[in-house]
Design a protein around this motif. Structure first.
Motif, PDB file in Angstrom:
ATOM      1  N   VAL A 152       0.811  -1.008  -0.257  1.00 30.71           N
ATOM      2  CA  VAL A 152       0.001   0.131   0.010  1.00 30.71           C
ATOM      3  C   VAL A 152       0.839   1.256   0.084  1.00 30.71           C
ATOM      4  O   VAL A 152       1.891   1.299   0.737  1.00 30.71           O
ATOM      5  CB  VAL A 152      -0.768  -0.037   1.300  1.00 30.71           C
ATOM      6  N   VAL A 153       0.559   2.308  -0.829  1.00 31.37           N
ATOM      7  CA  VAL A 153       1.389   3.478  -0.892  1.00 31.37           C
ATOM      8  C   VAL A 153       0.293   4.466  -0.714  1.00 31.37           C
ATOM      9  O   VAL A 153      -0.695   4.509  -1.503  1.00 31.37           O
ATOM     10  CB  VAL A 153       2.176   3.716  -2.172  1.00 31.37           C
ATOM     11  N   ASP A 154       0.148   5.388   0.479  1.00 32.44           N
ATOM     12  CA  ASP A 154      -1.110   6.307   0.654  1.00 32.44           C
ATOM     13  C   ASP A 154      -0.478   7.439   1.371  1.00 32.44           C
ATOM     14  O   ASP A 154       0.627   7.646   2.127  1.00 32.44           O
ATOM     15  CB  ASP A 154      -1.913   5.730   1.681  1.00 32.44           C
ATOM     16  N   ASN A 155      -1.048   8.511   1.180  1.00 28.62           N
ATOM     17  CA  ASN A 155      -0.816   9.986   1.803  1.00 28.62           C
ATOM     18  C   ASN A 155       0.631  10.608   1.589  1.00 28.62           C
ATOM     19  O   ASN A 155       1.212  11.200   2.416  1.00 28.62           O
ATOM     20  CB  ASN A 155      -1.239   9.597   3.282  1.00 28.62           C
ATOM     21  N   ASN A 156       1.021  10.193   0.474  1.00 26.21           N
ATOM     22  CA  ASN A 156       2.421  10.548   0.052  1.00 26.21           C
ATOM     23  C   ASN A 156       2.414  11.925  -0.800  1.00 26.21           C
ATOM     24  O   ASN A 156       1.190  12.320  -1.298  1.00 26.21           O
ATOM     25  CB  ASN A 156       3.107   9.539  -0.845  1.00 26.21           C
ATOM     26  N   PHE A 178      -3.715   5.232  -2.574  1.00 31.33           N
ATOM     27  CA  PHE A 178      -4.700   5.944  -2.450  1.00 31.33           C
ATOM     28  C   PHE A 178      -4.407   7.498  -1.504  1.00 31.33           C
ATOM     29  O   PHE A 178      -3.286   7.263  -0.704  1.00 31.33           O
ATOM     30  CB  PHE A 178      -5.819   5.522  -1.605  1.00 31.33           C
ATOM     31  N   ASP A 179      -5.160   8.389  -1.757  1.00 33.06           N
ATOM     32  CA  ASP A 179      -4.866   9.543  -0.723  1.00 33.06           C
ATOM     33  C   ASP A 179      -3.691  10.299  -1.069  1.00 33.06           C
ATOM     34  O   ASP A 179      -3.288  10.866  -0.146  1.00 33.06           O
ATOM     35  CB  ASP A 179      -5.355   9.279   0.740  1.00 33.06           C
ATOM     36  N   ASN A 180      -3.064   9.995  -1.935  1.00 32.29           N
ATOM     37  CA  ASN A 180      -1.691  10.925  -2.371  1.00 32.29           C
ATOM     38  C   ASN A 180      -2.131  12.033  -3.051  1.00 32.29           C
ATOM     39  O   ASN A 180      -2.972  12.553  -3.696  1.00 32.29           O
ATOM     40  CB  ASN A 180      -0.931   9.919  -3.365  1.00 32.29           C
ATOM     41  N   TYR A 181      -1.398  13.262  -2.542  1.00 32.32           N
ATOM     42  CA  TYR A 181      -1.630  14.620  -2.691  1.00 32.32           C
ATOM     43  C   TYR A 181      -0.327  15.293  -2.498  1.00 32.32           C
ATOM     44  O   TYR A 181       0.360  15.265  -1.368  1.00 32.32           O
ATOM     45  CB  TYR A 181      -2.749  15.098  -1.754  1.00 32.32           C
ATOM     46  N   ASP A 182       0.110  15.932  -3.453  1.00 31.09           N
ATOM     47  CA  ASP A 182       1.159  16.811  -3.737  1.00 31.09           C
ATOM     48  C   ASP A 182       1.036  18.273  -3.136  1.00 31.09           C
ATOM     49  O   ASP A 182       0.409  19.004  -4.181  1.00 31.09           O
ATOM     50  CB  ASP A 182       2.191  16.582  -4.657  1.00 31.09           C
ATOM     51  N   ILE A 183       1.663  18.954  -2.138  1.00 28.53           N
ATOM     52  CA  ILE A 183       1.333  20.176  -1.731  1.00 28.53           C
ATOM     53  C   ILE A 183       1.796  21.052  -2.698  1.00 28.53           C
ATOM     54  O   ILE A 183       1.249  22.280  -3.044  1.00 28.53           O
ATOM     55  CB  ILE A 183       1.721  20.407  -0.413  1.00 28.53           C
ATOM     56  N   GLY A 184       3.033  20.891  -3.201  1.00 30.53           N
ATOM     57  CA  GLY A 184       3.666  21.884  -4.103  1.00 30.53           C
ATOM     58  C   GLY A 184       3.085  22.310  -5.236  1.00 30.53           C
ATOM     59  O   GLY A 184       3.025  23.571  -5.498  1.00 30.53           O
ATOM     60  N   THR A 185       2.437  21.419  -5.991  1.00 31.07           N
ATOM     61  CA  THR A 185       1.618  21.708  -7.196  1.00 31.07           C
ATOM     62  C   THR A 185       0.246  21.679  -6.861  1.00 31.07           C
ATOM     63  O   THR A 185      -0.504  21.513  -7.957  1.00 31.07           O
ATOM     64  CB  THR A 185       1.934  20.999  -8.373  1.00 31.07           C
ATOM     65  N   ASP A 191      -0.313  11.360  -8.734  1.00 29.48           N
ATOM     66  CA  ASP A 191      -1.083   9.943  -9.487  1.00 29.48           C
ATOM     67  C   ASP A 191      -1.175   8.912  -8.281  1.00 29.48           C
ATOM     68  O   ASP A 191      -0.306   8.824  -7.390  1.00 29.48           O
ATOM     69  CB  ASP A 191      -0.471   9.549 -10.775  1.00 29.48           C
ATOM     70  N   GLY A 192      -2.130   8.017  -8.535  1.00 28.85           N
ATOM     71  CA  GLY A 192      -1.975   6.803  -7.698  1.00 28.85           C
ATOM     72  C   GLY A 192      -0.832   6.007  -8.058  1.00 28.85           C
ATOM     73  O   GLY A 192       0.175   5.614  -7.463  1.00 28.85           O
ATOM     74  N   SER A 214      -5.346  12.587  -5.992  1.00 30.15           N
ATOM     75  CA  SER A 214      -5.565  13.897  -6.561  1.00 30.15           C
ATOM     76  C   SER A 214      -5.296  14.200  -8.016  1.00 30.15           C
ATOM     77  O   SER A 214      -5.883  15.306  -8.423  1.00 30.15           O
ATOM     78  CB  SER A 214      -4.654  15.307  -5.505  1.00 30.15           C
ATOM     79  N   ASP A 215      -4.541  13.411  -8.610  1.00 31.44           N
ATOM     80  CA  ASP A 215      -4.261  13.682  -9.982  1.00 31.44           C
ATOM     81  C   ASP A 215      -4.968  12.437 -10.617  1.00 31.44           C
ATOM     82  O   ASP A 215      -6.211  11.976 -10.516  1.00 31.44           O
ATOM     83  CB  ASP A 215      -2.746  13.796 -10.499  1.00 31.44           C
ATOM     84  N   ASP A 216      -4.282  11.623 -11.466  1.00 25.61           N
ATOM     85  CA  ASP A 216      -4.786  10.467 -12.088  1.00 25.61           C
ATOM     86  C   ASP A 216      -4.676   9.344 -11.504  1.00 25.61           C
ATOM     87  O   ASP A 216      -3.640   9.003 -10.369  1.00 25.61           O
ATOM     88  CB  ASP A 216      -4.189  10.296 -13.396  1.00 25.61           C
ATOM     89  N   GLY A 217      -5.423   8.331 -11.726  1.00 26.43           N
ATOM     90  CA  GLY A 217      -5.200   6.784 -11.172  1.00 26.43           C
ATOM     91  C   GLY A 217      -4.041   6.149 -11.637  1.00 26.43           C
ATOM     92  O   GLY A 217      -3.180   5.719 -10.814  1.00 26.43           O
ATOM     93  N   TRP A 218      -4.071   6.091 -12.913  1.00 24.34           N
ATOM     94  CA  TRP A 218      -2.553   5.693 -13.563  1.00 24.34           C
ATOM     95  C   TRP A 218      -2.119   6.890 -14.498  1.00 24.34           C
ATOM     96  O   TRP A 218      -3.203   7.136 -15.257  1.00 24.34           O
ATOM     97  CB  TRP A 218      -2.792   4.358 -14.254  1.00 24.34           C
ATOM     98  N   ASP A 219      -0.826   6.985 -14.700  1.00 30.24           N
ATOM     99  CA  ASP A 219      -0.546   8.023 -15.558  1.00 30.24           C
ATOM    100  C   ASP A 219       0.750   7.333 -16.320  1.00 30.24           C
ATOM    101  O   ASP A 219       1.753   7.242 -16.024  1.00 30.24           O
ATOM    102  CB  ASP A 219      -0.053   9.485 -15.077  1.00 30.24           C
TER     103      ASP A 219
END
Length: 384
Positions: A152-156, A178-185, A191-192, A214-219
Motif C-alpha cells: 500500500v502507498v498512501d498519503n504521499n 490512495f489519498d496521495n496529494y502533492d502540496i507543492g503543485t 497520481d496513484g 488528487s491527479d490520475d489513477g494511472w499516468d
C-alpha cells in the motif's frame, strides 16, 4: 537450515557467512540464505537499523520486518542487486502489512519513501505512508526485475508509486494506492500509479487498485514502451482524498482514471507518447475526468474487457466540474499506421472514440470525427 541475523535497538548480532558462490553477472550470493530480522528501535527513526540490514543482505536473503510499524526521517535506499532466482526480499514477518511511516521526512523532490535503485528486489506486505515525495520509486535503467506484492502507498506528497527514467521489467501486483496529494503543485502531480517519462519496457500492473488520488489513477505520460495493466481498477481520482467538495480541489488536478499517453518535454523538444499499451480487464469509475484516456497518445493501444462509467461528463459526484471528457475518451486518430483497438469493452454512458478505431464486440462505439492528432503548440509542451 537458514541463518538468522537479528537487528534490534540494543545490539546487532554478526553472523559469519559461508564462502560466497559466483552467480551470473557481478553479484555474489551467500551459500546459505540468511533470514535477517529487524525490529523497530522505538526512537522515532529506524533508518540506521534498516540500513544495516540492507547492507548485510546478499542475493537470496530475506529481511523480515518484525514490528507492526516503523518511523523514518530519510528514504530507504535499496542500492544493491539481487539476482534472477535469488532476489533480496523485504517483507513483513507476518501476513499483516507493516507500516513504514515517513511523516517526519522533509518534503522535497527526492524525499522518497523507498527508493529501489537496483534490480531483483521483492517487497511484500508493506505500507508506505506520508513520504515527502513518491512513496515507492523505481528510476533509471539499473532498477529492473523488481516485484511489489500486496503493498500500500498512501498519503504521499507525489505519486504513490512511480516507475520512470528507463526502469524496466518491474511488476506491481495486488497493491493499492490512495489519498496521495502533492502540496507543492496543489495536487496536480500525485497520481496513484505513474509509469511515465521514458519508463522502460516490460513494466506491469496486475490486480492493483488506485483511488482517491488528487491527479490520475494511472499516468503513462511520455512512455514509449509497452506498459501492461491487467484487472486493475481506478475510482474517484482527481479530488483531494476522493472528496469532490474539498476546498483543496483545483483545476490542475487532471483526474483521469487510466491515462494512456500524453506529451513530454525531453531535452530536444516535445514528443507524443508512443507506448503501445495493453490494458485488459480493467475498470474505471467515478473519476473527475475520463475513465480511459488517449491523452494525445500516438501509439497502438489495445483495450480488452474494460468497463467505465460515471466518469467525466457522466460523473454524478460533482456536476460543477463541467468536463466534456468521456468514459472512453479517444478522440484523435494516432496516424502513422497506428490504431486503437477496443475488444469487448463496455459503458452505459458517454463515449468518444474516433471513427477509424477498431471495435470488436462490447458496446462502446467509434463515431467521433476521424481527425488526426492536432499539432503540438508551444502551449501544450510539458505535461498534458
Amino acid at each position: 537450515m537458514k541463518k538468522v541475523v537479528c537487528l534490534v535497538a540494543s545490539a546487532m548480532i554478526a553472523v559469519s557467512l559461508a564462502s560466497a558462490g559466483q552467480l551470473t553477472g557481478k553479484v555474489q550470493a551467500a551459500s546459505v540464505p540468511q533470514t535477517i530480522q529487524v525490529a523497530s528501535t522505538g526512537t522515532g527513526d529506524d533508518s540506521a537499523v534498516l540500513a544495516a540490514a540492507i547492507a548485510k543482505a546478499q542475493p537470496g536473503d530475506t529481511i523480515y520486518l518484525t514490528s507492526s510499524a516503523y518511523q523514518f526521517k530519510s528514504p530507504i535506499l535499496l542500492n544493491k542487486d539481487g539476482a534472477a532466482g535469488n532476489t533480496i526480499k523485504l517483507k513483513s514477518a507476518t501476513t499483516d502489512k507493516v507500516k513504514l511511516d515517513f511523516s517526519a521526512e522533509k518534503d522535497g523532490d527526492s524525499s522518497y519513501g523507498i527508493n529501489i535503485k537496483n534490480a531483483y528486489w521483492e517487497l511484500e506486505n508493506i505500507e508506505v505512508y506520508s513520504a515527502g515525495d513518491n512513496g515507492i520509486i523505481m528510476k533509471g535503467t539499473a532498477s529492473n526485475h523488481n516485484t511489489i506484492t500486496n503493498c500500500v502507498v498512501d498519503n504521499n506528497n507525489d505519486a504513490g508509486l512511480q516507475i520512470t527514467g528507463g526502469a524496466h521489467d518491474n511488476t506491481v501486483q495486488g497493491s493499492e494506492s490512495f489519498d496521495n496529494y502533492d502540496i507543492g503543485t496543489k495536487g496536480s502531480n500525485a497520481d496513484g500509479f505513474a509509469c511515465k517519462l521514458q519508463a522502460g519496457a516490460g513494466n506491469k500492473f496486475i490486480n492493483c487498485n488506485s483511488h482517491d488520488n488528487s491527479d490520475d489513477g494511472w499516468d503513462l505520460l511520455g512512455t514509449d514502451e509497452t506498459v501492461t495493466l491487467i484487472n486493475c481498477t481506478a475510482t474517484k481520482n482527481g479530488y483531494y482524498h476522493g472528496d469532490p467538495n474539498s476546498t483543496l480541489n483545483n483545476a490542475g488536478m487532471n483526474g483521469d482514471g487510466i491515462k494512456l499517453g500524453g506529451n513530454q518535454k525531453p531535452p530536444k523538444g516535445t514528443h507524443r507518447s508512443l507506448g503501445s499499451h495493453d490494458v485488459e480487464g480493467c475498470k474505471s469509475y467515478d473519476n473527475k475526468a475520463a475513465g480511459f484516456s488517449q491523452n494525445n497518445s500516438a501509439a497502438n493501444l489495445y483495450l480488452k474487457d474494460c468497463d467505465a462509467d460515471r466518469n467525466g461528463a457522466d460523473n454524478v459526484l460533482n456536476a460543477n466540474q463541467k468536463t466534456t471528457k468521456s468514459n472512453f475518451n479517444f478522440p484523435f486518430n494516432p496516424n502513422n499506421g497506428n490504431v486503437f483497438t477496443f475488444e469487448n469493452c463496455t459503458t452505459t454512458g458517454k463515449c468518444t472514440i474516433y471513427s477509424g478505431a477498431k471495435v470488436i464486440g462490447g458496446n462502446v462505439y467509434a463515431t467521433a470525427p476521424n481527425n488526426p492528432l492536432p499539432p503540438v503548440s508551444a502551449k501544450s509542451k510539458g505535461k498534458k
